[in-house]
Structures are given as C-alpha cells and as structure tokens.
Scaffold this active site. Structure first.
Site, PDB file in Angstrom:
ATOM      1  N   GLY A 149      40.363 -17.276   9.708  1.00 11.25           N
ATOM      2  CA  GLY A 149      39.906 -16.221   8.814  1.00 11.25           C
ATOM      3  C   GLY A 149      38.388 -16.137   8.729  1.00 11.25           C
ATOM      4  N   TYR A 150      37.947 -15.265   7.852  1.00  9.45           N
ATOM      5  CA  TYR A 150      36.507 -14.959   7.736  1.00  9.45           C
ATOM      6  C   TYR A 150      35.687 -16.218   7.396  1.00  9.45           C
ATOM      7  CZ  TYR A 150      32.355 -12.866   5.457  1.00  9.45           C
ATOM      8  OH  TYR A 150      31.087 -12.536   5.055  1.00  9.45           O
ATOM      9  N   ILE A 151      35.970 -16.855   6.290  1.00 11.79           N
ATOM     10  CA  ILE A 151      35.161 -18.012   5.876  1.00 11.79           C
ATOM     11  C   ILE A 151      35.536 -19.230   6.723  1.00 11.79           C
ATOM     12  CG2 ILE A 151      34.460 -19.461   3.935  1.00 11.79           C
ATOM     13  CD1 ILE A 151      35.390 -17.149   2.071  1.00 11.79           C
ATOM     14  N   ASP A 195      46.821 -21.741  11.143  1.00 13.17           N
ATOM     15  CA  ASP A 195      46.708 -20.389  10.563  1.00 13.17           C
ATOM     16  C   ASP A 195      47.896 -19.578  11.063  1.00 13.17           C
ATOM     17  OD1 ASP A 195      45.799 -17.633  10.017  1.00 13.17           O
ATOM     18  OD2 ASP A 195      43.843 -18.559   9.638  1.00 13.17           O
ATOM     19  N   ASN A 196      48.507 -18.790  10.166  1.00 11.31           N
ATOM     20  CA  ASN A 196      49.638 -17.954  10.612  1.00 11.31           C
ATOM     21  C   ASN A 196      49.172 -16.577  11.082  1.00 11.31           C
ATOM     22  OD1 ASN A 196      49.054 -16.631   8.248  1.00 11.31           O
ATOM     23  ND2 ASN A 196      50.984 -17.121   7.215  1.00 11.31           N
ATOM     24  N   LEU A 197      47.882 -16.344  11.101  1.00 14.99           N
ATOM     25  CA  LEU A 197      47.269 -15.092  11.570  1.00 14.99           C
ATOM     26  C   LEU A 197      47.764 -13.884  10.778  1.00 14.99           C
ATOM     27  CD1 LEU A 197      47.236 -15.674  15.474  1.00 14.99           C
ATOM     28  CD2 LEU A 197      45.499 -16.296  13.783  1.00 14.99           C
ATOM     29  N   SER A 226      37.520 -19.692  -6.558  1.00 10.98           N
ATOM     30  CA  SER A 226      36.803 -18.427  -6.660  1.00 10.98           C
ATOM     31  C   SER A 226      36.174 -18.273  -8.029  1.00 10.98           C
ATOM     32  CB  SER A 226      37.811 -17.299  -6.439  1.00 10.98           C
ATOM     33  OG  SER A 226      37.253 -16.062  -6.794  1.00 10.98           O
ATOM     34  N   TYR A 235      46.288 -12.786  -8.128  1.00 12.24           N
ATOM     35  CA  TYR A 235      45.454 -13.544  -7.182  1.00 12.24           C
ATOM     36  C   TYR A 235      44.591 -14.559  -7.939  1.00 12.24           C
ATOM     37  CZ  TYR A 235      41.424 -14.752  -4.345  1.00 12.24           C
ATOM     38  OH  TYR A 235      40.424 -15.453  -3.720  1.00 12.24           O
ATOM     39  N   LYS A 292      44.475 -18.964  -8.002  1.00 12.42           N
ATOM     40  CA  LYS A 292      43.337 -19.884  -7.845  1.00 12.42           C
ATOM     41  C   LYS A 292      43.248 -20.813  -9.057  1.00 12.42           C
ATOM     42  CE  LYS A 292      42.103 -18.587  -3.842  1.00 12.42           C
ATOM     43  NZ  LYS A 292      42.356 -19.496  -2.718  1.00 12.42           N
ATOM     44  N   ARG A 310      36.126   0.915 -11.442  1.00 15.30           N
ATOM     45  CA  ARG A 310      37.372   0.376 -10.893  1.00 15.30           C
ATOM     46  C   ARG A 310      38.019  -0.505 -11.960  1.00 15.30           C
ATOM     47  NH1 ARG A 310      36.873  -3.131  -5.402  1.00 15.30           N
ATOM     48  NH2 ARG A 310      35.767  -4.519  -6.836  1.00 15.30           N
TER      49      ARG A 310
HETATM   50  P1  NAD Z   1      40.831 -14.518   5.183  1.00 17.70           P
HETATM   51  O1  NAD Z   1      42.029 -13.704   4.843  1.00 17.70           O
HETATM   52  O2  NAD Z   1      39.907 -14.011   6.217  1.00 17.70           O
HETATM   53  O3  NAD Z   1      41.277 -16.003   5.598  1.00 17.70           O
HETATM   54  C1  NAD Z   1      42.455 -16.610   5.081  1.00 17.70           C
HETATM   55  C2  NAD Z   1      43.250 -17.101   6.278  1.00 17.70           C
HETATM   56  O4  NAD Z   1      44.437 -17.761   5.842  1.00 17.70           O
HETATM   57  C3  NAD Z   1      43.692 -15.961   7.211  1.00 17.70           C
HETATM   58  O5  NAD Z   1      43.314 -16.277   8.531  1.00 17.70           O
HETATM   59  C4  NAD Z   1      45.228 -15.933   7.060  1.00 17.70           C
HETATM   60  O6  NAD Z   1      45.856 -15.537   8.267  1.00 17.70           O
HETATM   61  C5  NAD Z   1      45.519 -17.369   6.681  1.00 17.70           C
HETATM   62  N1  NAD Z   1      46.736 -17.594   5.889  1.00 17.70           N
HETATM   63  C6  NAD Z   1      47.105 -16.995   4.717  1.00 17.70           C
HETATM   64  N2  NAD Z   1      48.239 -17.551   4.272  1.00 17.70           N
HETATM   65  C7  NAD Z   1      48.600 -18.527   5.160  1.00 17.70           C
HETATM   66  C8  NAD Z   1      49.672 -19.445   5.242  1.00 17.70           C
HETATM   67  N3  NAD Z   1      50.632 -19.488   4.314  1.00 17.70           N
HETATM   68  N4  NAD Z   1      49.713 -20.274   6.303  1.00 17.70           N
HETATM   69  C9  NAD Z   1      48.760 -20.245   7.261  1.00 17.70           C
HETATM   70  N5  NAD Z   1      47.719 -19.403   7.243  1.00 17.70           N
HETATM   71  C10 NAD Z   1      47.642 -18.549   6.195  1.00 17.70           C
HETATM   72  O7  NAD Z   1      40.050 -14.793   3.814  1.00 17.70           O
HETATM   73  P2  NAD Z   1      38.636 -15.477   3.553  1.00 17.70           P
HETATM   74  O8  NAD Z   1      37.763 -14.458   2.962  1.00 17.70           O
HETATM   75  O9  NAD Z   1      38.218 -16.239   4.735  1.00 17.70           O
HETATM   76  O10 NAD Z   1      39.040 -16.473   2.371  1.00 17.70           O
HETATM   77  C11 NAD Z   1      39.336 -17.849   2.599  1.00 17.70           C
HETATM   78  C12 NAD Z   1      39.734 -18.482   1.277  1.00 17.70           C
HETATM   79  O11 NAD Z   1      38.650 -18.327   0.351  1.00 17.70           O
HETATM   80  C13 NAD Z   1      40.949 -17.854   0.619  1.00 17.70           C
HETATM   81  O12 NAD Z   1      41.702 -18.870  -0.012  1.00 17.70           O
HETATM   82  C14 NAD Z   1      40.350 -16.935  -0.422  1.00 17.70           C
HETATM   83  O13 NAD Z   1      41.217 -16.710  -1.495  1.00 17.70           O
HETATM   84  C15 NAD Z   1      39.115 -17.728  -0.845  1.00 17.70           C
HETATM   85  N6  NAD Z   1      38.053 -16.894  -1.419  1.00 17.70           N
HETATM   86  C16 NAD Z   1      37.574 -15.822  -0.711  1.00 17.70           C
HETATM   87  C17 NAD Z   1      36.593 -15.010  -1.274  1.00 17.70           C
HETATM   88  C18 NAD Z   1      36.076 -13.786  -0.552  1.00 17.70           C
HETATM   89  O14 NAD Z   1      35.500 -12.920  -1.205  1.00 17.70           O
HETATM   90  N7  NAD Z   1      36.228 -13.684   0.772  1.00 17.70           N
HETATM   91  C19 NAD Z   1      36.078 -15.310  -2.546  1.00 17.70           C
HETATM   92  C20 NAD Z   1      36.562 -16.419  -3.218  1.00 17.70           C
HETATM   93  C21 NAD Z   1      37.563 -17.213  -2.644  1.00 17.70           C
HETATM   94  N1  UFG Z   2      32.181  -1.765  -5.277  1.00 20.34           N
HETATM   95  C1  UFG Z   2      31.892  -0.420  -5.148  1.00 20.34           C
HETATM   96  N2  UFG Z   2      32.519   0.263  -4.141  1.00 20.34           N
HETATM   97  C2  UFG Z   2      33.394  -0.306  -3.275  1.00 20.34           C
HETATM   98  C3  UFG Z   2      33.661  -1.682  -3.415  1.00 20.34           C
HETATM   99  C4  UFG Z   2      33.041  -2.380  -4.441  1.00 20.34           C
HETATM  100  O1  UFG Z   2      31.126   0.139  -5.916  1.00 20.34           O
HETATM  101  O2  UFG Z   2      33.937   0.388  -2.408  1.00 20.34           O
HETATM  102  C5  UFG Z   2      31.493  -2.532  -6.344  1.00 20.34           C
HETATM  103  C6  UFG Z   2      32.441  -3.160  -7.350  1.00 20.34           C
HETATM  104  O3  UFG Z   2      32.733  -2.252  -8.381  1.00 20.34           O
HETATM  105  C7  UFG Z   2      31.641  -4.385  -7.807  1.00 20.34           C
HETATM  106  C8  UFG Z   2      30.855  -4.779  -6.554  1.00 20.34           C
HETATM  107  O4  UFG Z   2      30.828  -3.614  -5.720  1.00 20.34           O
HETATM  108  O5  UFG Z   2      30.718  -3.993  -8.798  1.00 20.34           O
HETATM  109  C9  UFG Z   2      31.494  -5.921  -5.787  1.00 20.34           C
HETATM  110  O6  UFG Z   2      32.859  -5.613  -5.515  1.00 20.34           O
HETATM  111  P1  UFG Z   2      33.731  -6.454  -4.484  1.00 20.34           P
HETATM  112  O7  UFG Z   2      35.081  -5.826  -4.438  1.00 20.34           O
HETATM  113  O8  UFG Z   2      32.985  -6.614  -3.204  1.00 20.34           O
HETATM  114  O9  UFG Z   2      33.785  -7.908  -5.150  1.00 20.34           O
HETATM  115  P2  UFG Z   2      34.356  -8.383  -6.562  1.00 20.34           P
HETATM  116  O10 UFG Z   2      33.232  -9.052  -7.282  1.00 20.34           O
HETATM  117  O11 UFG Z   2      35.070  -7.312  -7.256  1.00 20.34           O
HETATM  118  O12 UFG Z   2      35.456  -9.461  -6.134  1.00 20.34           O
HETATM  119  C10 UFG Z   2      35.324 -10.354  -5.035  1.00 20.34           C
HETATM  120  C11 UFG Z   2      36.708 -10.724  -4.554  1.00 20.34           C
HETATM  121  C12 UFG Z   2      37.406 -11.475  -5.638  1.00 20.34           C
HETATM  122  C13 UFG Z   2      36.607 -12.694  -6.001  1.00 20.34           C
HETATM  123  C14 UFG Z   2      35.203 -12.301  -6.411  1.00 20.34           C
HETATM  124  C15 UFG Z   2      34.361 -13.520  -6.663  1.00 20.34           C
HETATM  125  O13 UFG Z   2      37.448  -9.555  -4.200  1.00 20.34           O
HETATM  126  O14 UFG Z   2      38.673 -11.893  -5.205  1.00 20.34           O
HETATM  127  O15 UFG Z   2      34.619 -11.507  -5.399  1.00 20.34           O
HETATM  128  O16 UFG Z   2      34.439 -14.393  -5.584  1.00 20.34           O
HETATM  129  F1  UFG Z   2      37.184 -13.340  -7.011  1.00 20.34           F
END
Ligand code: NAD
Ligand code: UFG
Length: 338
Positions: free
Chosen positions: A10-12, A31-33, A124, A149, A153, A292
């Site tokens: 995934g991304y992170i 990863d299950n993709l 998160s 969601y 967490k 939103r």
């Molecule tokens: P992502 O969706 O890109 O990565 C998550 C990965 O987990 C994916 O590759 C997906 O295929 C895999 N996956 C999901 N369920 C699975 C399972 N049961 N078995 C095996 N693989 C599985 O998301 P990300 O942005 O890289 O986030 C990584 C983690 O960080 C997540 O737990 C997410 O909740 C947490 N997080 C993300 C953000 C954000 O804004 N991106 C913020 C806070 C926390």
């Molecule tokens: N926003 C817009 N237009 C868009 C998308 C977002 O104006 O099309 C604004 C939102 O209203 C917010 C800011 O941009 O003010 C950030 O929004 P994001 O959706 O990018 O991020 P959030 O802070 O809402 O939430 C994200 C993840 C959550 C996580 C949180 C903190 O989606 O799951 O960051 O990690 F919990």
C-alpha cells in the site's frame, strides 16, 4: 532485522519498505492487494535494488501467517494492513470491523505462537476526540469517533494495550499518523487511489492532470484564518522514517507507547491549493462546496514526544509535498496501472 510488513504494497507500507531497506532491514510483505498493486513492490526494487519478499494473501489467514513465521526469522511486525475509507466504513461497518480488528487479532495470535512480541501499529489522528485543545498531544482525549473506521483504530489500540498488560514481554508502538501526502522524490512511487479520491491531495493532483474538472473545497466558513479546513500534512517519506525510528524504541522497551507522527503545523485547503500551483506552475481550478459531514475545522499534532523519545522529526515542507505528489502523478497518470 527481518520485519513483517502487513499491507506493505500500500501507499505508506511501500514507502516504509524503501526506508527499512535503506536502514539495513529486510521487509517481508503480506498483502491481499485489496487496495494496492504488486507493482509498488517492483518500484521499491527499482529504488533500492532489493525486491521485497512478497506473500499475496489475507492477514486474517492464520495458516498463511504460520508459513511466513516458520520460513523467516521475523524480529518484529509493522501492521499497516487495513481498510481506510471513512465513507465506505459508514456504509459497510461489518467489513471494516471484520477486516481491521480481525487482521490485528490474527496477526497477534500467530506472533504469540512464534514468540515474536514486537509490533508497530498504524493508528490515526482520527482517534482523538473533536473537542481537544490544539495541538493534539498523545495525552489528549480519545474516543467519540465519528465513523466505524475511526472506531477500528481506537479499538485496535485498546486490543494491543490489553495484550501488553496480559503479557509483559510484549512491546507495542502505536503510531498516530496525521495527514500523509506526497510521494517518493523519484516519482516511482506514490498514492494510487482506485476510485474517486476522498482525500485532498489525490483530488488536487487528479484535477491538475485533467481527470477531474475542479476541486470541491468543502466549506469556507470554518473558524480558521481563511475559512477552510486546517490539517497537519506530513510527507510520506518522513512518515516512513518514523517507523524506522520506532523500531529502535520497540526493541529496547516493553509495554505500549503512543507517538504522534505529524509536523506540528497546520495548513488550510486554500493554502495547499496555492502552494501546489506555485510549486508546480499548474492551475488547480476549485469551487467552494458545502461542508463535508463529520469534518473538523482544524487539527494538528504536537510532535514533541516523537522528537524527544524517538529522535524523529519531519524534514519536508508543504512545497516538497506538493512537488513530489505532482512528480508522481504526472509521471504515472494512471498510477501503477500504466
Ligand atoms: P493503503 O490502502 O494504501 O494500504 C493498506 C494495505 O493493506 C493495502 O495494500 C491493502 O491491500 C492491504 N490490506 C487491507 N486489508 C488487508 C488484509 N486483511 N490482509 C492483507 N492485506 C490487507 O493505505 P495506507 O494509506 O497505506 O494506510 C496504511 C495504514 O495506515 C492503514 O492501516 C491506515 O488505516 C493507516 N492510516 C492511514 C492514513 C492515511 O491518510 N493514508 C492516516 C492514518 C492511518
Ligand atoms: N477537502 C476538500 N476537498 C476534497 C477533499 C478534502 O476540501 O475533495 C478538505 C477536507 O474538508 C479537510 C481537508 O481537505 O478540511 C483534508 O481532508 P482529507 O480527506 O484529505 O483528510 P481528513 O483530515 O479528513 O482525514 C484523513 C483520513 C482520515 C484520518 C485523518 C487523520 O481520511 O482517515 O486524515 O490521519 F483519520
């Protein structure tokens, strides 16, 4: 050290694989993709020269995890695997609780069986309650999550804390990420949402490249300097390095400890749009839209504990994040599906 990286495609997770390899560790990815592409791991190999070992499968499949732990001498796990779309979690709560909590429980069960008791968990900023004073500290109030969601967490953290109480050999680091954006500076890796993006930066880059007609700015009447929402955006490479810093802590402590991973600085939606336009010389057309539901006006981290205890701090500013996000999007207009 061999490190099990769940969700490592995934991304992170994929950016963290690069940082782990650069720090001399060996990532083993499961990863299950379901929300990623195996191509991200090929890009890890192009950047580092090391192809991560990859098991395609679900973390809830304990037989698969058994095989992984039997074949590799795993030193610790970083648990990224999880579903993360806030809106979808409201529509499909059972999928979210089942996947996110199920994966955490299965992983810990197999880790216990193999005597591997060191885990870093992707939490998160969403676990913080909305009525805290800013900046958010690790001691700020949690709970009152506004969607399933967020509760997964919150509950995931609690399950892991309970585990460390039940068995004092366990060491758990709970990392609360703020808003990760940006991409690897090579342009080879980045965020690759499969559907219409929910988050701000992928929506901006898709608008800039012409896949969306305009950005909707969700509300300009918040009590913030320009009326738009303020968040603590963190470069994904800084975030990845936070995990490497956490490994050292994990290996020299027991119990459960929470750390914020953020910059400590807030940035509004309109500031982000302006910085993106200035950094890349590309216009981002936008329209003001209604707020939103569920959004907070403003939140940002106090990252002081991460600096004091982990010796970690962010290096990249919003301009870097905008430049690297655009570099990735413009070189890979369809993400990994080119
Ligand atoms: P992502 O969706 O890109 O990565 C998550 C990965 O987990 C994916 O590759 C997906 O295929 C895999 N996956 C999901 N369920 C699975 C399972 N049961 N078995 C095996 N693989 C599985 O998301 P990300 O942005 O890289 O986030 C990584 C983690 O960080 C997540 O737990 C997410 O909740 C947490 N997080 C993300 C953000 C954000 O804004 N991106 C913020 C806070 C926390
Ligand atoms: N926003 C817009 N237009 C868009 C998308 C977002 O104006 O099309 C604004 C939102 O209203 C917010 C800011 O941009 O003010 C950030 O929004 P994001 O959706 O990018 O991020 P959030 O802070 O809402 O939430 C994200 C993840 C959550 C996580 C949180 C903190 O989606 O799951 O960051 O990690 F919990």
């Amino acid at each position: 050290m061999n490190i099990l990286v769940t969700g490592g495609a995934g991304y992170i997770g994929s950016h963290t694989c690069v940082s782990l390899i650069e720090a001399g560790h060996t990532p083993i990815v499961v990863d299950n993709l379901s929300n990623s592409s195996e191509e991200s791991l090929n890009r890890v190999a192009r950047i580092t020269g090391v192809q991560p070992v990859f098991y395609k499968g679900d973390v809830r499949d304990e037989a698969l995890l058994e095989r992984v732990f039997s074949r590799h001498a795993i030193g610790c796990a970083i648990h990224f695997a999880g579903l993360k779309a806030v809106g979808e979690s409201v529509a499909k709560p059972l999928d979210y609780y089942g996947n996110n909590l199920g994966a955490t429980i299965s992983l810990c069960r197999v880790m216990c069986a193999h005597g591997v008791k060191r885990l870093i968990f992707s939490s998160s900023a969403t676990v913080y309650a909305g009525d805290n004073e800013l900046p958010l500290r690790e001691t700020s109030r949690t709970g009152d999550c506004s969607n399933p969601y967020g509760w997964t967490k919150y509950m995931g953290e609690q399950i892991l804390r309970d585990l460390t109480v039940s068995d004092p050999e366990w060491s758990v680091v709970l990392l609360r990420y703020f808003n990760p954006i940006g991409a690897h500076p090579s342009g080879l890796m980045g965020e690759d949402p499969t559907d219409i993006p929910n988050n701000l930066m992928p929506y901006i880059t898709q608008t800039a490249i012409g896949r969306r007609p305009h950005l909707n700015v969700f509300g300009n009447d918040y009590p913030t300097p320009d009326g738009t929402g303020v968040r603590d955006y963190i470069h994904v490479v800084d975030l990845a390095k936070g995990h490497v810093a956490a490994i050292d802590y994990l290996c020299s402590h027991t119990g459960a400890e929470v750390f914020n991973l953020g910059t400590g600085k807030g940035c509004s939606v309109l500031e982000m749009v302006k910085t993106f336009e200035d950094a890349n010389g590309i216009p981002v057309p936008y329209r003001i839209a209604p707020r939103r539901p569920g959004d907070l006006a403003e939140f940002y981290a106090d990252p002081a504990k991460s600096l004091a205890v982990l010796g970690w701090q962010t290096r990249h500013d919003i301009g870097d994040m905008c430049r690297d996000s655009w570099n990735w999007q413009s070189k890979n207009p369809k993400g990994y599906r080119e």
